[in-house]
Design a protein around this motif. Sequence first.
Motif, short mmCIF file in Angstrom:
data_model
loop_
_atom_site.label_atom_id
_atom_site.label_comp_id
_atom_site.label_asym_id
_atom_site.label_seq_id
_atom_site.Cartn_x
_atom_site.Cartn_y
_atom_site.Cartn_z
N HIS A 66 31.56 -12.19 18.83
CA HIS A 66 30.71 -10.37 18.98
C HIS A 66 32.17 -9.41 17.55
N HIS A 68 33.13 -6.61 15.72
CA HIS A 68 33.37 -5.21 16.08
C HIS A 68 33.15 -4.65 14.75
N SER A 69 32.70 -3.69 14.82
CA SER A 69 32.06 -2.42 14.20
C SER A 69 33.05 -1.28 13.88
N GLU A 70 33.13 -1.19 11.96
CA GLU A 70 33.87 -0.49 11.40
C GLU A 70 34.34 1.05 12.67
N ASN A 71 33.31 1.76 12.74
CA ASN A 71 33.57 2.22 14.15
C ASN A 71 34.67 2.31 14.79
N GLN A 161 31.26 9.04 13.38
CA GLN A 161 32.61 8.51 13.25
C GLN A 161 33.81 9.25 14.48
N LYS A 350 27.21 0.10 21.72
CA LYS A 350 27.26 -0.15 20.24
C LYS A 350 26.38 0.76 19.81
N PHE A 353 28.63 2.97 18.73
CA PHE A 353 29.52 2.58 17.33
C PHE A 353 29.19 2.02 16.04
N GLU A 354 27.47 1.20 16.06
CA GLU A 354 27.22 0.73 15.26
C GLU A 354 25.76 0.80 15.09
N HIS A 355 25.32 1.10 15.89
CA HIS A 355 23.76 1.07 15.72
C HIS A 355 22.92 2.66 16.12
#
Length: 382
Positions: A66, A68-71, A161, A350, A353-355
């Motif tokens: 996994h 991790h996202s930028e957030n 963010q 997710k 933070f990402e989608h």
Amino acid sequence: MSPSTSPRFFTEREVARHCSKDSCWVLIGTRVYDVTAFLRMHPGGEALILRRSGKDVSREMEGPPHRHSENARRWMEQYYIGELDRDSDSDDLQTVRERRNACEQTEEKTAVVTPEVKEEEEAPHNRCSPVDLDKDLVDWRKPLAWQVGHLGEKYDAWVHQPVDRPIRLFGNPFMEASTKTSWYWVPVVWLPIVFYLSWYCYTYLAKGITRIAITSDFSVLVHKYSFLVFFLLGWFLWSFIEYCIHRFVFHMKPPAHNYYLITLHFLLHGQHHKSPFDGSRLVFPPGLASLVVGTFYTILCSLLPEIIAISVFTGGLCGYVVYDMIHYYLHYGSPKKGSYMYSLKAYHVKHHFEHQRAGFGITSKFWDRPFHTVIPDEKFES
């Protein structure tokens, strides 16, 4: 920690002894993070972090499995507390290793706490770093409700963010209080209504006087056990309404030039994405929820015979209560690894933070599938 402040330095010995639920530190390279407050929030479960306490988690951040996202990385920076001094305690590496091994082999909350350790844990640097009050796009020292509309085209990126701090929406204490509620008020207010209406509908249908007219000369008797069918139908309808509200209302993208729609979006759902772990705003206040509940009831009564409408409504209301409770648990619960709730928590985090444009189902992924908004499956490391 403010960028203008000189970083605090920690030895490996200091980092290694923060390996419990009460005080958990990790490293990314030489950067030290106090993630104690994040343990319960972590979608992969607190055990994943605790097993890596006092260690470098750079590989886990990059993946596989996994990445991790930028957030998520930006969120992590809120817990930054200082730098690792690799040159110190070079003669005590064996002691450090022994300390780490002790943390991994015990399930106790904490080891022996010396006055020195206690002093460190209570020090200001042990808390999550705040938003940069001087550089953020809004003034966090003032209510945010009337500020966000001025962000224009910057609003969408800003609101997605997330930060780990509470939000004050209004200056007026009464208005501010009306936007908050503790999770337990949802079942306290609505479950008695669900139980009463369930009893009322079942006993009414048990009289055997309810019939549905098919033609002017033919009608069908509604059996008392049909209540369960109508109840489950209402629950199913709520799951669809839950998806639609979340996707098309809560995640509408307000025009950058429209101050009022941006403000409305922030009040409805934007504030939740900006501060996803503000426990006072994870469920709907009963007063505001009653508007949606009343609308649902009115529509059903205009379309169906009264007793059937109430039966369907009761199922929908129960579905709403379960939805709000699950939503709260997905943010603050620690489900067992491999369970349905474990996968649902990872799925929902997710989404945050990402989608943000997918994963609109809260209690299930059912409606995400036909509408092609399913978040790609990605397993967390054990």
